[in-house]
Design a protein around this motif. Structure first.
Motif, PDB file in Angstrom:
ATOM      1  N   THR A  73      -3.768   3.861  -3.872  1.00 65.40           N
ATOM      2  CA  THR A  73      -4.384   4.853  -4.747  1.00 65.40           C
ATOM      3  C   THR A  73      -4.733   4.183  -6.073  1.00 65.40           C
ATOM      4  N   PRO A  74      -5.751   4.683  -6.774  1.00 65.02           N
ATOM      5  CA  PRO A  74      -6.130   4.063  -8.065  1.00 65.02           C
ATOM      6  C   PRO A  74      -4.976   4.004  -9.063  1.00 65.02           C
ATOM      7  N   PRO A 115       0.836  -1.209   0.000  1.00 66.94           N
ATOM      8  CA  PRO A 115       0.000   0.000   0.000  1.00 66.94           C
ATOM      9  C   PRO A 115       0.866   1.252   0.000  1.00 66.94           C
ATOM     10  N   ASP A 116       0.403   2.288  -0.675  1.00 69.50           N
ATOM     11  CA  ASP A 116       1.168   3.532  -0.751  1.00 69.50           C
ATOM     12  C   ASP A 116       0.554   4.661   0.076  1.00 69.50           C
ATOM     13  N   ARG A 117      -0.544   4.378   0.773  1.00 74.37           N
ATOM     14  CA  ARG A 117      -1.169   5.383   1.630  1.00 74.37           C
ATOM     15  C   ARG A 117      -1.635   4.736   2.933  1.00 74.37           C
ATOM     16  N   ALA A 118      -1.699   5.557   3.977  1.00 74.21           N
ATOM     17  CA  ALA A 118      -2.251   5.131   5.267  1.00 74.21           C
ATOM     18  C   ALA A 118      -3.006   6.304   5.872  1.00 74.21           C
ATOM     19  N   GLN A 119      -4.093   6.000   6.537  1.00 78.41           N
ATOM     20  CA  GLN A 119      -4.908   7.051   7.156  1.00 78.41           C
ATOM     21  C   GLN A 119      -5.104   6.753   8.630  1.00 78.41           C
ATOM     22  N   GLN A 160       3.469  -4.031  10.460  1.00 75.71           N
ATOM     23  CA  GLN A 160       4.028  -4.767   9.333  1.00 75.71           C
ATOM     24  C   GLN A 160       3.068  -5.837   8.826  1.00 75.71           C
ATOM     25  N   GLN A 161       2.343  -6.479   9.734  1.00 77.21           N
ATOM     26  CA  GLN A 161       1.364  -7.473   9.321  1.00 77.21           C
ATOM     27  C   GLN A 161       0.203  -6.820   8.573  1.00 77.21           C
ATOM     28  N   LYS A 162      -0.178  -5.619   8.991  1.00 80.29           N
ATOM     29  CA  LYS A 162      -1.243  -4.906   8.284  1.00 80.29           C
ATOM     30  C   LYS A 162      -0.795  -4.492   6.877  1.00 80.29           C
ATOM     31  N   ILE A 163       0.461  -4.081   6.761  1.00 80.67           N
ATOM     32  CA  ILE A 163       0.977  -3.729   5.431  1.00 80.67           C
ATOM     33  C   ILE A 163       0.990  -4.961   4.531  1.00 80.67           C
ATOM     34  N   LYS A 164       1.399  -6.072   5.095  1.00 84.01           N
ATOM     35  CA  LYS A 164       1.443  -7.319   4.323  1.00 84.01           C
ATOM     36  C   LYS A 164       0.046  -7.761   3.890  1.00 84.01           C
ATOM     37  N   SER A 165      -0.922  -7.632   4.793  1.00 88.27           N
ATOM     38  CA  SER A 165      -2.285  -8.052   4.456  1.00 88.27           C
ATOM     39  C   SER A 165      -2.941  -7.110   3.456  1.00 88.27           C
ATOM     40  N   ALA A 166      -2.451  -5.857   3.373  1.00 91.30           N
ATOM     41  CA  ALA A 166      -3.005  -4.900   2.409  1.00 91.30           C
ATOM     42  C   ALA A 166      -2.248  -4.907   1.082  1.00 91.30           C
ATOM     43  N   THR A 167      -1.213  -5.736   0.961  1.00 89.40           N
ATOM     44  CA  THR A 167      -0.453  -5.824  -0.282  1.00 89.40           C
ATOM     45  C   THR A 167      -1.290  -6.492  -1.368  1.00 89.40           C
ATOM     46  N   ILE A 168      -1.284  -5.918  -2.550  1.00 88.18           N
ATOM     47  CA  ILE A 168      -2.065  -6.441  -3.677  1.00 88.18           C
ATOM     48  C   ILE A 168      -1.146  -7.219  -4.610  1.00 88.18           C
ATOM     49  N   HIS A 169      -1.595  -8.388  -5.053  1.00 88.45           N
ATOM     50  CA  HIS A 169      -0.867  -9.233  -5.988  1.00 88.45           C
ATOM     51  C   HIS A 169      -1.647  -9.292  -7.297  1.00 88.45           C
ATOM     52  N   ALA A 170      -0.926  -9.273  -8.405  1.00 91.63           N
ATOM     53  CA  ALA A 170      -1.545  -9.333  -9.730  1.00 91.63           C
ATOM     54  C   ALA A 170      -0.813 -10.352 -10.590  1.00 91.63           C
ATOM     55  N   VAL A 171      -1.578 -11.156 -11.321  1.00 89.87           N
ATOM     56  CA  VAL A 171      -1.038 -12.167 -12.233  1.00 89.87           C
ATOM     57  C   VAL A 171      -1.569 -11.892 -13.633  1.00 89.87           C
ATOM     58  N   SER A 172      -0.686 -12.004 -14.610  1.00 88.56           N
ATOM     59  CA  SER A 172      -1.069 -11.839 -16.011  1.00 88.56           C
ATOM     60  C   SER A 172      -0.517 -13.010 -16.816  1.00 88.56           C
ATOM     61  N   LYS A 173      -1.358 -13.557 -17.704  1.00 90.44           N
ATOM     62  CA  LYS A 173      -0.949 -14.632 -18.615  1.00 90.44           C
ATOM     63  C   LYS A 173      -1.189 -14.165 -20.041  1.00 90.44           C
ATOM     64  N   VAL A 174      -0.151 -14.264 -20.885  1.00 88.99           N
ATOM     65  CA  VAL A 174      -0.240 -13.782 -22.261  1.00 88.99           C
ATOM     66  C   VAL A 174       0.100 -14.907 -23.230  1.00 88.99           C
ATOM     67  N   PHE A 175      -0.407 -14.774 -24.455  1.00 90.65           N
ATOM     68  CA  PHE A 175      -0.114 -15.690 -25.552  1.00 90.65           C
ATOM     69  C   PHE A 175       0.427 -14.852 -26.706  1.00 90.65           C
ATOM     70  N   ILE A 176       1.602 -15.251 -27.248  1.00 94.95           N
ATOM     71  CA  ILE A 176       2.251 -14.464 -28.297  1.00 94.95           C
ATOM     72  C   ILE A 176       2.674 -15.390 -29.432  1.00 94.95           C
ATOM     73  N   THR A 177       2.456 -14.927 -30.654  1.00 94.06           N
ATOM     74  CA  THR A 177       2.942 -15.605 -31.855  1.00 94.06           C
ATOM     75  C   THR A 177       4.048 -14.763 -32.464  1.00 94.06           C
ATOM     76  N   PHE A 178       5.231 -15.372 -32.641  1.00 99.19           N
ATOM     77  CA  PHE A 178       6.373 -14.691 -33.236  1.00 99.19           C
ATOM     78  C   PHE A 178       6.668 -15.292 -34.608  1.00 99.19           C
TER      79      PHE A 178
END
Length: 260
Positions: A163-164, A65-69, A230-248
């Motif tokens: 933040t968005p 997270p990049d913000r805290a209130q 630190q546990q709160k920061i860890k629980s607020a961490t966002i993970h993103a996965v992307s899978k792509v298909f490419i033809t060369f």
């Protein structure tokens, strides 16, 4: 004695186009085909089939997270309205001045006030909402306020969020890293079989996925008040996965020219 002239004969010849494969012999009168030398007829130059390599790439990235209130609540109940206001405003001024001395900008501090009657007394309440971008500074300020102010001042637990813009950057980063991984895979395959990797012909993002916190945390939820910072920061961490298909496109190895 006069010699009798031989009757005149006519010969008809048809010019056959090179592309007409079915009529490559000479044709004479009467429609009879005379065998002749078969000349090579150049066929239309067919476009060579494009050689391709298909690969998939996956990437997982994460962002803390990049913000805290933090909310600071100041309240007072007095028989006289002026006394209730004076008690709250005195501590409120001390809090806002302390925040300014710590370098917090005014746009990151929001103050709201509420004044009402409670039975035969007056109750005034003020809330200071502080937005932090530096979590170390947040902890120092909260510890300072706890030490300097009495128990009537309540400081909430920090709420961490994204933040968005940071979330959108995380999604783009996941896709770009997945594309890079697919490109490296295709590059290594081409090097292994002695070919040259060409330009991409198709890039498609097949799947995206996001979640907050660790999987273990989701399976065993804990009360937010029992977590450390630190546990709160860890629980607020966002993970993103992307899978792509490419033809060369795949090209042959370029031959090195010899300099004479």
């Amino acid at each position: 004695m006069s010699l009798q002239q031989a009757p005149q004969s006519r010969v008809f010849v048809e010019l056959v186009p090179w592309a007409d494969r079915g009529r490559e012999n000479n044709v004479v009168s009467g429609g009879e085909l005379l065998p002749g030398l078969r000349r090579p007829v150049p066929s239309a130059q067919a476009q060579p089939a494009t050689r391709e390599v298909h690969v998939r790439g996956t990437a997982e990235v994460s962002a803390s997270p990049d913000r805290a209130q933090v909310a600071v609540l100041v309240s007072s109940t007095k028989e006289a309205a002026a006394e209730a206001k004076k008690s709250v405003c005195r501590r409120l001024d001390y809090i806002t001045q302390s925040l300014q001395l710590q370098g917090l900008q005014a746009e990151n501090v929001t103050v709201t006030k509420d004044f009402r009657r409670v039975e035969n007394a007056y109750h005034m309440e003020a809330e200071v909402c502080i937005t932090f971008t530096e979590f170390g500074k947040m902890q120092n300020i909260c510890n300072f306020l706890v030490e300097k102010l009495d128990s009537s001042v309540v400081i909430s637990q920090p709420q961490f969020y994204h933040t968005p813009g940071s979330i959108e950057n995380l999604r783009r980063q996941a896709c770009l890293v997945a594309v890079e991984n697919a490109w490296r895979k295709a590059q290594e395959v081409c090097n292994l079989v002695g070919q040259t990797l060409g330009k991409p012909l198709l890039i498609k993002e097949e799947e995206t996925k996001e979640w907050e916190g660790q999987i273990d945390d989701l399976q065993s939820p804990r009360l937010s008040s029992s977590l450390t910072v630190q546990q709160k920061i860890k629980s607020a961490t966002i993970h993103a996965v992307s899978k792509v298909f490419i033809t060369f496109e795949v090209k042959g190895k370029e031959k090195k020219r010899k300099n004479f």
